[in-house]
Design a protein around this motif. Structure first.
Motif, PDB file in Angstrom:
ATOM      1  N   PHE A 206       0.823  -1.060   0.257  1.00 42.69           N
ATOM      2  CA  PHE A 206      -0.274  -0.614   0.349  1.00 42.69           C
ATOM      3  C   PHE A 206       0.709   1.202  -0.065  1.00 42.69           C
ATOM      4  CE2 PHE A 206      -1.706   2.943   2.481  1.00 42.69           C
ATOM      5  CZ  PHE A 206      -3.334   3.668   2.013  1.00 42.69           C
ATOM      6  N   GLY A 207       1.589   1.352   1.364  1.00 45.41           N
ATOM      7  CA  GLY A 207       2.247   2.714   1.419  1.00 45.41           C
ATOM      8  C   GLY A 207       3.452   2.975   0.048  1.00 45.41           C
ATOM      9  N   ALA A 208       4.063   2.273  -0.368  1.00 49.99           N
ATOM     10  CA  ALA A 208       5.404   2.269  -1.430  1.00 49.99           C
ATOM     11  C   ALA A 208       4.446   2.794  -2.641  1.00 49.99           C
ATOM     12  CB  ALA A 208       6.148   1.594  -1.987  1.00 49.99           C
ATOM     13  N   THR A 209       3.631   1.871  -3.147  1.00 52.72           N
ATOM     14  CA  THR A 209       2.663   2.072  -4.282  1.00 52.72           C
ATOM     15  C   THR A 209       1.637   3.534  -4.291  1.00 52.72           C
ATOM     16  OG1 THR A 209       2.002  -0.434  -4.450  1.00 52.72           O
ATOM     17  CG2 THR A 209       0.743   0.994  -5.349  1.00 52.72           C
ATOM     18  N   ILE A 210       1.106   3.586  -3.713  1.00 53.75           N
ATOM     19  CA  ILE A 210       0.611   5.022  -2.906  1.00 53.75           C
ATOM     20  C   ILE A 210       0.983   6.505  -3.204  1.00 53.75           C
ATOM     21  CG2 ILE A 210      -0.191   5.669  -0.759  1.00 53.75           C
ATOM     22  CD1 ILE A 210      -3.069   6.351  -1.688  1.00 53.75           C
ATOM     23  N   THR A 211       2.356   6.214  -2.118  1.00 53.41           N
ATOM     24  CA  THR A 211       3.560   6.967  -2.826  1.00 53.41           C
ATOM     25  C   THR A 211       4.218   8.081  -3.453  1.00 53.41           C
ATOM     26  OG1 THR A 211       3.312   6.716  -0.496  1.00 53.41           O
ATOM     27  CG2 THR A 211       4.732   8.503  -1.737  1.00 53.41           C
ATOM     28  N   PHE A 212       4.257   6.452  -4.299  1.00 48.96           N
ATOM     29  CA  PHE A 212       5.024   6.745  -5.676  1.00 48.96           C
ATOM     30  C   PHE A 212       4.200   6.597  -6.900  1.00 48.96           C
ATOM     31  CE2 PHE A 212       7.621   4.537  -8.883  1.00 48.96           C
ATOM     32  CZ  PHE A 212       8.437   5.498  -9.311  1.00 48.96           C
ATOM     33  N   ASN A 213       3.061   6.315  -6.834  1.00 49.02           N
ATOM     34  CA  ASN A 213       1.876   6.282  -7.587  1.00 49.02           C
ATOM     35  C   ASN A 213       0.290   6.953  -8.015  1.00 49.02           C
ATOM     36  OD1 ASN A 213       4.046   4.128  -9.727  1.00 49.02           O
ATOM     37  ND2 ASN A 213       3.699   3.509  -7.712  1.00 49.02           N
ATOM     38  N   GLY A 214       0.184   7.422  -6.972  1.00 48.28           N
ATOM     39  CA  GLY A 214      -1.315   7.900  -6.968  1.00 48.28           C
ATOM     40  C   GLY A 214      -1.963   6.861  -6.463  1.00 48.28           C
ATOM     41  N   ASN A 215      -3.497   6.489  -6.833  1.00 51.55           N
ATOM     42  CA  ASN A 215      -4.575   6.705  -6.405  1.00 51.55           C
ATOM     43  C   ASN A 215      -5.487   6.626  -7.733  1.00 51.55           C
ATOM     44  OD1 ASN A 215      -5.628   4.432  -5.001  1.00 51.55           O
ATOM     45  ND2 ASN A 215      -7.132   5.792  -3.817  1.00 51.55           N
ATOM     46  N   TYR A 216      -5.230   5.926  -8.257  1.00 52.93           N
ATOM     47  CA  TYR A 216      -5.827   6.235 -10.221  1.00 52.93           C
ATOM     48  C   TYR A 216      -6.717   5.215 -10.139  1.00 52.93           C
ATOM     49  CZ  TYR A 216      -3.133  10.840  -9.830  1.00 52.93           C
ATOM     50  OH  TYR A 216      -2.785  11.779 -10.032  1.00 52.93           O
ATOM     51  N   PRO A 217      -8.058   5.101 -10.178  1.00 48.30           N
ATOM     52  CA  PRO A 217      -8.665   3.740 -11.207  1.00 48.30           C
ATOM     53  C   PRO A 217      -8.557   3.138 -11.988  1.00 48.30           C
ATOM     54  CG  PRO A 217      -9.865   5.531  -9.642  1.00 48.30           C
ATOM     55  CD  PRO A 217      -8.582   6.146  -9.676  1.00 48.30           C
ATOM     56  N   GLY A 218      -8.176   2.168 -12.069  1.00 42.34           N
ATOM     57  CA  GLY A 218      -8.092   1.236 -13.829  1.00 42.34           C
ATOM     58  C   GLY A 218      -6.057   1.820 -13.473  1.00 42.34           C
ATOM     59  N   THR A 219      -5.456   2.650 -13.701  1.00 34.72           N
ATOM     60  CA  THR A 219      -3.945   2.347 -13.550  1.00 34.72           C
ATOM     61  C   THR A 219      -3.756   2.181 -12.449  1.00 34.72           C
ATOM     62  OG1 THR A 219      -5.053   4.754 -14.770  1.00 34.72           O
ATOM     63  CG2 THR A 219      -3.138   3.868 -14.408  1.00 34.72           C
ATOM     64  N   THR A 220      -3.186   2.357 -11.498  1.00 32.80           N
ATOM     65  CA  THR A 220      -2.628   2.533 -10.005  1.00 32.80           C
ATOM     66  C   THR A 220      -3.693   1.609  -9.068  1.00 32.80           C
ATOM     67  OG1 THR A 220      -2.586   4.714  -9.383  1.00 32.80           O
ATOM     68  CG2 THR A 220      -0.653   4.551 -10.766  1.00 32.80           C
ATOM     69  N   GLN A 221      -4.467   1.917  -8.509  1.00 35.29           N
ATOM     70  CA  GLN A 221      -5.484   2.256  -8.246  1.00 35.29           C
ATOM     71  C   GLN A 221      -6.082   0.234  -7.612  1.00 35.29           C
ATOM     72  OE1 GLN A 221     -10.389   2.159  -7.889  1.00 35.29           O
ATOM     73  NE2 GLN A 221      -9.094   3.832  -5.953  1.00 35.29           N
ATOM     74  N   THR A 222      -4.578  -0.937  -6.553  1.00 34.27           N
ATOM     75  CA  THR A 222      -5.388  -1.794  -6.161  1.00 34.27           C
ATOM     76  C   THR A 222      -5.432  -1.621  -5.381  1.00 34.27           C
ATOM     77  OG1 THR A 222      -3.396  -1.490  -4.393  1.00 34.27           O
ATOM     78  CG2 THR A 222      -2.371  -2.013  -7.051  1.00 34.27           C
ATOM     79  N   MET A 223      -5.604  -3.199  -4.464  1.00 31.33           N
ATOM     80  CA  MET A 223      -7.197  -3.324  -3.401  1.00 31.33           C
ATOM     81  C   MET A 223      -6.999  -2.661  -2.135  1.00 31.33           C
ATOM     82  SD  MET A 223      -9.820  -4.817  -4.315  1.00 31.33           S
ATOM     83  CE  MET A 223      -9.974  -6.089  -2.732  1.00 31.33           C
ATOM     84  N   PRO A 224      -5.494  -2.511  -2.291  1.00 30.58           N
ATOM     85  CA  PRO A 224      -5.117  -1.801  -0.952  1.00 30.58           C
ATOM     86  C   PRO A 224      -6.357  -0.654  -1.054  1.00 30.58           C
ATOM     87  CG  PRO A 224      -3.773  -2.796  -1.254  1.00 30.58           C
ATOM     88  CD  PRO A 224      -5.033  -3.639  -2.344  1.00 30.58           C
ATOM     89  N   THR A 225      -5.082   0.516  -1.889  1.00 25.17           N
ATOM     90  CA  THR A 225      -5.189   2.034  -2.029  1.00 25.17           C
ATOM     91  C   THR A 225      -7.088   1.919  -2.131  1.00 25.17           C
ATOM     92  OG1 THR A 225      -5.378   1.975  -4.203  1.00 25.17           O
ATOM     93  CG2 THR A 225      -3.420   2.211  -3.069  1.00 25.17           C
ATOM     94  N   LEU A 226      -7.786   1.226  -2.386  1.00 23.53           N
ATOM     95  CA  LEU A 226      -9.227   1.243  -2.821  1.00 23.53           C
ATOM     96  C   LEU A 226      -9.705   1.278  -1.089  1.00 23.53           C
ATOM     97  CD1 LEU A 226     -11.930   1.375  -4.679  1.00 23.53           C
ATOM     98  CD2 LEU A 226     -11.723  -0.958  -4.505  1.00 23.53           C
ATOM     99  N   ILE A 227      -8.833  -0.187  -1.103  1.00 24.43           N
ATOM    100  CA  ILE A 227      -9.571  -0.017   0.630  1.00 24.43           C
ATOM    101  C   ILE A 227      -9.913   1.080   1.168  1.00 24.43           C
ATOM    102  CG2 ILE A 227      -9.609  -1.627   2.735  1.00 24.43           C
ATOM    103  CD1 ILE A 227      -9.072  -3.917   1.373  1.00 24.43           C
ATOM    104  N   TYR A 228      -8.337   2.000   1.074  1.00 25.74           N
ATOM    105  CA  TYR A 228      -8.084   3.255   1.848  1.00 25.74           C
ATOM    106  C   TYR A 228      -8.939   4.124   1.358  1.00 25.74           C
ATOM    107  CZ  TYR A 228      -5.416   7.475   3.102  1.00 25.74           C
ATOM    108  OH  TYR A 228      -5.028   8.767   2.915  1.00 25.74           O
ATOM    109  N   THR A 229      -9.811   4.742   0.092  1.00 29.14           N
ATOM    110  CA  THR A 229     -10.592   5.441  -0.607  1.00 29.14           C
ATOM    111  C   THR A 229     -11.671   4.874   0.087  1.00 29.14           C
ATOM    112  OG1 THR A 229      -9.447   5.593  -2.243  1.00 29.14           O
ATOM    113  CG2 THR A 229     -11.358   6.142  -2.490  1.00 29.14           C
ATOM    114  N   GLU A 230     -12.385   4.164   0.392  1.00 24.29           N
ATOM    115  CA  GLU A 230     -13.503   3.389   1.048  1.00 24.29           C
ATOM    116  C   GLU A 230     -13.669   3.700   2.057  1.00 24.29           C
ATOM    117  OE1 GLU A 230     -16.374   2.519  -0.734  1.00 24.29           O
ATOM    118  OE2 GLU A 230     -14.851   2.629  -2.584  1.00 24.29           O
ATOM    119  N   ARG A 231     -12.414   3.601   3.126  1.00 27.64           N
ATOM    120  CA  ARG A 231     -12.596   3.259   4.597  1.00 27.64           C
ATOM    121  C   ARG A 231     -12.985   5.492   4.889  1.00 27.64           C
ATOM    122  NH1 ARG A 231     -13.503   4.154   9.231  1.00 27.64           N
ATOM    123  NH2 ARG A 231     -12.129   3.157  11.173  1.00 27.64           N
TER     124      ARG A 231
END
Length: 264
Positions: A206-231
């Motif tokens: 989660f942490g390195a992914t969202i810091t390096f790549n952001g949280n863009y649906p379909g491109t960089t939004q993985t399950m952990p980052t989606l959960i973070y957004t929904e939380r």
């Protein structure tokens, strides 16, 4: 029931062992109990979940291919080659395991960002930049999972025993042939276990992914980052999505347990 020839297990060890198990299991059971199972069908049918789950599985799998190609040779060097500074190299391998995830993301951006040490020349030559792309997600997964793969495989190679390599050498086999025909086959269960554990670590990154790549649906939004957004918007949805991640992770480990993860 078979009696233990060493005698009854001491209470002084069994109690802390039970407490450790409770620390690991109780939060997971509490999460399952708190999840609104009635909401799961709608969430499973959502495009956001399918995209995020597919991206997580795909990037983790590609990352493990990279970890195998890079990590197996590095683990072999650490396990089989004597050289000055080997402890320092191993320490550098382990460092990403203990780095805070945000620091890992910042390190990746410093190296592979558009103005980074390596990122800028790559951008100048190819026009490609890692950040905010799916390949950036793969790179982040490789960075955080590679240490787990290397250390696990190194242990497997050491357990395989160097005497078999020596026996192959006496028969005229070179190191490359020995590596392919002797070392890898003997250590294959441990190598597979290391890759499976690395895949599971990558899936939950989660942490390195969202810091390096952001949280863009379909491109960089993985399950952990989606959960973070929904939380932040819907706690019940975040619980349900977390349950999906738990089922996927446990399912993979259980399916592979008997073949690759059990050593005795």
């Amino acid at each position: 029931m078979t009696r233990d020839p060493l005698g009854r297990a001491p209470v002084a060890l069994m109690l802390p062992a039970a407490l450790a198990l409770a620390v690991l299991v109780v939060p997971l059971l509490a999460m399952v109990a708190a999840t609104d199972l009635a909401a799961l069908p709608d969430l499973l049918a959502s495009e956001a979940l399918r995209d995020a789950l597919w991206l997580s599985v795909a990037t983790s799998t590609v990352a493990m291919l990279a970890c195998c190609l890079l990590g197996l040779p590095l683990a072999w060097v650490l396990a089989r080659v004597e050289f000055r500074g080997r402890r320092i190299v191993r320490a550098f391998v382990i460092v990403p395991m203990v780095l805070p995830p945000v620091v890992a993301g910042i390190a990746l951006r410093t190296a592979f960002g558009r103005s980074g040490l390596l990122g800028e020349p790559i951008l100048d030559v190819t026009g490609f930049a890692f950040p905010y792309t799916t390949w950036g997600v793969v790179l982040a997964h490789v960075f955080v999972a590679l240490p787990f793969v290397v250390i696990s495989i190194e242990g497997a190679l050491r357990s395989a025993g160097v005497e078999y390599d020596a026996a192959a050498a006496t028969l005229g086999a070179g190191r490359w042939l020995t590596f392919r025909r002797v070392t890898v086959p003997l250590a294959l269960p441990g190598i597979a276990a290391g890759l499976v554990l690395g895949w599971a670590r990558s899936l939950g990154e989660f942490g390195a992914t969202i810091t390096f790549n952001g949280n863009y649906p379909g491109t960089t939004q993985t399950m952990p980052t989606l959960i973070y957004t929904e939380r932040q918007a819907d706690a019940d949805a975040a619980l349900a999505l977390s349950l999906v991640m738990l089922v996927v992770s446990v399912g993979v480990l259980v399916a592979l347990r008997d073949r690759w993860l059990v050593t005795a």
